[in-house]
Design a protein around this motif. Structure first.
Motif, mmCIF file in Angstrom:
data_model
loop_
_atom_site.group_PDB
_atom_site.id
_atom_site.type_symbol
_atom_site.label_atom_id
_atom_site.label_comp_id
_atom_site.label_asym_id
_atom_site.label_seq_id
_atom_site.Cartn_x
_atom_site.Cartn_y
_atom_site.Cartn_z
ATOM 1 N N LEU A 1 25.512 -49.593 -30.646
ATOM 2 C CA LEU A 1 24.773 -50.128 -31.786
ATOM 3 C C LEU A 1 23.287 -49.914 -31.544
ATOM 4 O O LEU A 1 22.687 -50.527 -30.661
ATOM 5 N N GLY A 2 22.703 -49.007 -32.320
ATOM 6 C CA GLY A 2 21.306 -48.640 -32.153
ATOM 7 C C GLY A 2 21.196 -47.233 -31.614
ATOM 8 O O GLY A 2 21.724 -46.929 -30.538
ATOM 9 N N CYS A 3 20.530 -46.376 -32.354
ATOM 10 C CA CYS A 3 20.437 -44.960 -31.977
ATOM 11 C C CYS A 3 19.009 -44.533 -31.681
ATOM 12 O O CYS A 3 18.632 -43.380 -31.891
ATOM 13 N N VAL B 1 20.448 -43.083 -24.588
ATOM 14 C CA VAL B 1 20.762 -43.111 -23.159
ATOM 15 C C VAL B 1 22.191 -43.590 -22.951
ATOM 16 O O VAL B 1 22.969 -42.989 -22.197
ATOM 17 N N HIS B 2 22.541 -44.685 -23.625
ATOM 18 C CA HIS B 2 23.888 -45.232 -23.466
ATOM 19 C C HIS B 2 24.942 -44.299 -24.062
ATOM 20 O O HIS B 2 26.025 -44.129 -23.485
ATOM 21 N N VAL C 1 25.039 -53.091 -27.214
ATOM 22 C CA VAL C 1 23.971 -53.487 -28.139
ATOM 23 C C VAL C 1 22.652 -52.918 -27.610
ATOM 24 O O VAL C 1 22.095 -53.402 -26.626
ATOM 25 N N ALA C 2 22.184 -51.866 -28.267
ATOM 26 C CA ALA C 2 20.957 -51.173 -27.868
ATOM 27 C C ALA C 2 19.972 -51.124 -29.020
ATOM 28 O O ALA C 2 19.152 -50.206 -29.125
ATOM 29 N N SER C 3 20.046 -52.118 -29.879
ATOM 30 C CA SER C 3 19.197 -52.217 -31.065
ATOM 31 C C SER C 3 17.947 -53.031 -30.727
ATOM 32 O O SER C 3 17.824 -53.565 -29.622
ATOM 33 N N PRO C 4 16.984 -53.177 -31.643
ATOM 34 C CA PRO C 4 15.796 -53.984 -31.367
ATOM 35 C C PRO C 4 16.139 -55.420 -30.988
ATOM 36 O O PRO C 4 17.132 -55.992 -31.471
ATOM 37 N N TYR D 1 22.167 -46.314 -14.800
ATOM 38 C CA TYR D 1 22.806 -46.492 -16.106
ATOM 39 C C TYR D 1 24.278 -46.074 -16.044
ATOM 40 O O TYR D 1 25.152 -46.710 -16.655
ATOM 41 N N ARG D 2 24.567 -44.997 -15.325
ATOM 42 C CA ARG D 2 25.952 -44.520 -15.228
ATOM 43 C C ARG D 2 26.826 -45.529 -14.467
ATOM 44 O O ARG D 2 27.962 -45.800 -14.856
#
Length: 333
Positions: free
Chosen positions: A9-11, A17-18, A70-73, A285-286
């Protein structure tokens, strides 16, 4: 076992990255990507062969989605993570949970035991070097931990528009280091902060500092210092030292290669340190994603979890209060 189906969620930058980490993980499948901006969602979905949407309810309603990142603002985090766990998904949420501790506490009360299904994106716990030092400290190699030193400096200040909504250096940048300090020391009993404006007029205008030094005391008497700066002439400065009765363990800056040069005018001259957080922390991250997949499959409580996210935000708030009042802030333990 079939691949764990994950939605991002969030591009924006961190979402990409995710998405990349999911796409290359053999245990995962990038099932969906979401962004309210159609072009961004379409671009990332097309790049990785994932379904894309501007309607997040399509993801929450898909019973074949196992987990959500969740990678959104930041202002959207609580809403999205709450809806995701109530839809039966596990969640990996980027830091911070929110900028307001009252909203974080309300979310915790609302979710109850479901908070155990929320993992926080403190990727530095999964950095191979930091994780090794922490394990060796735990094994007693340096004796009882007495002092921890963390240095984290960015190559250049972020854009002014980002600074304005970031929550400030302590909640945005240092929160990673505050979590890392807790990872080593355990609970913290007091915080003292100094800050300065020596780098950016835009950061000063936003009411924030662009450099800070924070001292922490653990409940066991251990001390930690964290140094942050929004500017570093030689690259992305990321170092750590753990010091104890029997010695010290150090993590030095990393470079693209380990080649150095010695000659008549220079000795041990090496290449520039990494200049971007992805160059430095891609392995972290991985590894973080791999731990998230395992948590999703086993049903074990998340680690680092919601409570770790809350604790790091409390420390960031305490640092901000110490800077404002010029006093040591003591935390309830």
């Amino acid at each position: 076992m079939s691949a764990t189906r994950i939605a991002v969620l969030g591009c924006g930058r961190i979402g990409r990255v995710h998405a990349d980490s999911v796409a290359i993980n053999e245990r995962a499948e990038l099932a969906w990507v979401f962004d309210p901006v159609e072009a961004a969602a379409k671009d990332v979905g097309g790049r990785y062969g994932a379904a894309w949407t501007t309607d997040v309810d399509r993801i929450f309603g898909d019973d074949l989605v196992d987990a959500v990142i969740v990678a959104s603002p930041t202002p959207t985090h609580i809403d999205l993570l709450t809806r995701a766990v109530r839809a039966g998904k596990t969640v990996l949420c980027e830091k911070p949970i929110d900028l307001d501790i009252a909203r974080v506490d309300a979310c915790r009360g609302d979710l109850g035991d479901l908070v155990e299904r929320v993992m926080l994106g403190f990727n530095r716990r999964f950095d191979p070097s930091f994780a090794e030092v922490r394990a060796r400290v735990g094994d007693g190699e340096i004796g009882a931990l007495e002092q921890l030193t963390i240095i984290s400096r960015d190559p250049a200040p972020p854009p002014a528009e980002y600074v304005a909504v970031s929550g400030g250096l302590f909640r945005d940048m240092m929160i990673h280091d505050l979590d890392l300090a807790r990872f080593f020391l355990g609970e913290i009993e007091s915080v003292s902060a100094l800050g300065a404006n020596l780098v950016s007029d835009d950061i000063r205008a936003a009411g924030d500092v662009d450099g800070a030094v924070v001292a922490l005391r653990g409940v066991g008497g251990q001390l930690a210092t964290i140094t942050n700066s929004r500017r570093c002439a030689y690259g992305y400065d990321q170092r750590l030292e753990a010091f104890g009765a029997l010695g010290a363990l150090d993590v030095a800056n990393q470079r693209a290669t380990s080649v150095s040069f010695s000659g008549v005018d220079r000795t041990g001259a090496a290449g520039r340190v990494h200049d971007f957080f992805l160059d430095r922390y891609t392995p972290a991250y991985r590894a973080e994603l791999d731990a998230f997949i395992t948590m999703t499959r086993t049903g074990e409580p998340a680690s680092p979890g919601f409570e770790d996210g809350r604790a790091a935000l409390l420390l960031a708030d305490a640092a901000a209060e110490s800077l404002r009042t010029d006093e040591v802030v003591r935390l309830a333990t």
